[in-house]
Write a protein that holds these residues in place. Structure first.
Motif, PDB file in Angstrom:
ATOM      1  N   SER A  41      22.702 -65.865  66.196  1.00  0.00           N
ATOM      2  CA  SER A  41      23.830 -65.686  67.091  1.00  0.00           C
ATOM      3  C   SER A  41      24.463 -67.040  67.317  1.00  0.00           C
TER       4      SER A  41
ATOM      5  N   ASP B 125      24.377 -65.408  60.973  1.00  0.00           N
ATOM      6  CA  ASP B 125      25.415 -64.520  61.501  1.00  0.00           C
ATOM      7  C   ASP B 125      26.584 -64.471  60.524  1.00  0.00           C
TER       8      ASP B 125
ATOM      9  N   TYR C  93      26.943 -58.404  59.914  1.00  0.00           N
ATOM     10  CA  TYR C  93      26.422 -58.089  61.239  1.00  0.00           C
ATOM     11  C   TYR C  93      27.452 -57.344  62.084  1.00  0.00           C
TER      12      TYR C  93
END
Length: 413
Positions: free
Chosen positions: A2, A284, A288
């Motif tokens: 993230s 990421d 995703y």
């Protein structure tokens, strides 16, 4: 995986020339995230929370020492019976990728003459090792399942840290005598580890591990039928967390995750379902966003989450049972074995399409792709192969992913 992970990676980059500080802050960051995930798992008591916690714990141990580095398909139950922590070498590479630090390790490996043709999991692992970010393992151990790069790369780890390398050779075909051949290797492995560590193998601990694993996998097999109809809502990266937890983590965490499924009663939804083959990127990326838990099209499951599906755990005969587990793995032997396995998953989960991620440098994920595609064409299940890199975030095109996958999803709607 993230913005928080990437921000932490940027912070760690300030200490690349100070390995002791790098290790200190890495340990602090991982420990804090591990505590958060443990609290989430205890509070929510659901499958994905326990798997997220177990996956991170399986790599966080690398900064603590007293570990063995293993590949994904090593029988870690034996190492846990020495009360030693197992660390996935592939998982370390994935962790660095999630923080966008893999380029540092890859550059280090290439400066030492490591070929760019080598899989980036391995290049990153070698670069991490030479950078001194982790204490050395007590030993390293691998099998020949899935990847022919494991043995030479783990040999490199062994030489770098001056520790033994243990290899379990799994026969490609289940011939008469294959099981006994594997049992002898495991007995020799235990003898050699005992001599190396000066630590006794705890047979009762192995039996206990298998008893816990049997209970967990029996529950998972029972839940399998529910999950085929009502898949768990999971982020794409959580499927990767699940497969690492199943293969590496101590089995009591798997049991906690499995027990959370006993009362799972999510109502069926009209989502389109995808079967994911091979791995997914650890950093990421556009995938995703496309395959999140709230998407109209979800990843119902991935192949490495169920490669133990046919294994019946027998704690009474632990070594014979582990030998059967190794031989039943669909990634060892002729490609037809894997094709039959993924076909069953696709049909059981009634998926609307199959996506195969071709990880750059991985012969396994590229070499048989046309045979796998032909198989799904015969079954009438749409199939898409996308080329990318699970580790190196600079070796992919988000725009290309988005365009090809959106076109594929429009086709199956």
């Amino acid at each position: 995986m993230s913005e928080k992970s990437v921000a932490f990676g940027r912070f760690l980059k300030k200490f690349l020339d100070k390995p002791l500080l790098f290790k200190k802050f890495l340990n602090l960051g991982l420990s804090a995230e591990l505590a958060r995930r443990k609290m989430a798992a205890i509070t929510r008591n659901d499958f994905t929370s326990w798997m997220d916690f177990a996956a991170l714990k399986a790599v966080q141990k690398a900064v603590c020492g007293d570990t063995a580095w293993v590949n994904l398909f090593f029988p870690v139950e034996i190492i846990h019976a020495f009360r030693l922590n197992c660390v996935s070498a592939e998982g370390l590479s994935g962790m660095f990728a999630s923080m966008l630090l893999e380029d540092i390790a890859i550059t280090k490996a290439e400066s030492l003459g490591i070929s760019r043709n080598l899989c980036t999991f391995h290049r990153t692992g070698i670069g991490i090792s030479y950078s001194g970010f982790f204490p050395g393992p007590s030993f390293v151990a691998t099998t020949n399942i899935l990847c022919d790069g494991n043995i030479p790369v783990f040999t490199t780890y062994s030489k770098l840290y001056s520790v033994p390398l243990y290899v379990i050779d799994v026969p490609r075909n289940n011939h008469l005598g294959s099981e006994e051949y594997l049992v002898r290797q495991m007995e020799d492995l235990i003898f050699n580890i005992e001599n190396h560590l000066g630590r006794k193998f705890v047979y009762s601990e192995l039996v206990k591990q298998l008893e816990i694993e049997k209970e967990a996998l029996d529950i998972m097999r029972e839940a399998y039928h529910k999950l085929c109809i009502r898949p768990l809502p999971m982020e794409l990266y959580q499927h990767v967390n699940a497969l690492y937890s199943f293969h590496i983590a101590p089995k009591h965490y798997i049991l906690k995750a499995a027990k959370s499924l006993i009362k799972y009663d999510k109502p069926p939804e009209n989502n389109k379902k995808i079967l994911w083959l091979h791995l997914a990127p650890y950093y990421d990326n556009e995938l995703y966003k496309i395959f999140c838990r709230t998407s109209k099209t979800i990843v119902a499951t991935s192949e490495f989450e169920w490669d133990w599906l046919y294994w019946q755990v027998d704690p009474v005969h632990p070594f014979q049972s582990l030998a059967k587990k190794l031989m039943l793995n669909p990634e060892i032997g002729p490609v037809e074995k894997r094709i039959d396995f993924v076909s069953k998953l696709a049909l059981d989960f009634k998926v609307d399409g199959v996506i195969h991620f071709n990880h750059w440098g991985c012969k396994q994920s590229w070499g048989s792709i046309h045979l796998i595609k032909e198989n799904f064409e015969k079954l009438g299940i749409p199939f898409l192969a996308i080329d990318g890199d699970c580790v190196d975030h600079s070796n992919q095109s988000s725009a290309q992913f988005k365009t090809r996958i959106e076109a594929f999803l429009e086709m199956i709607e």
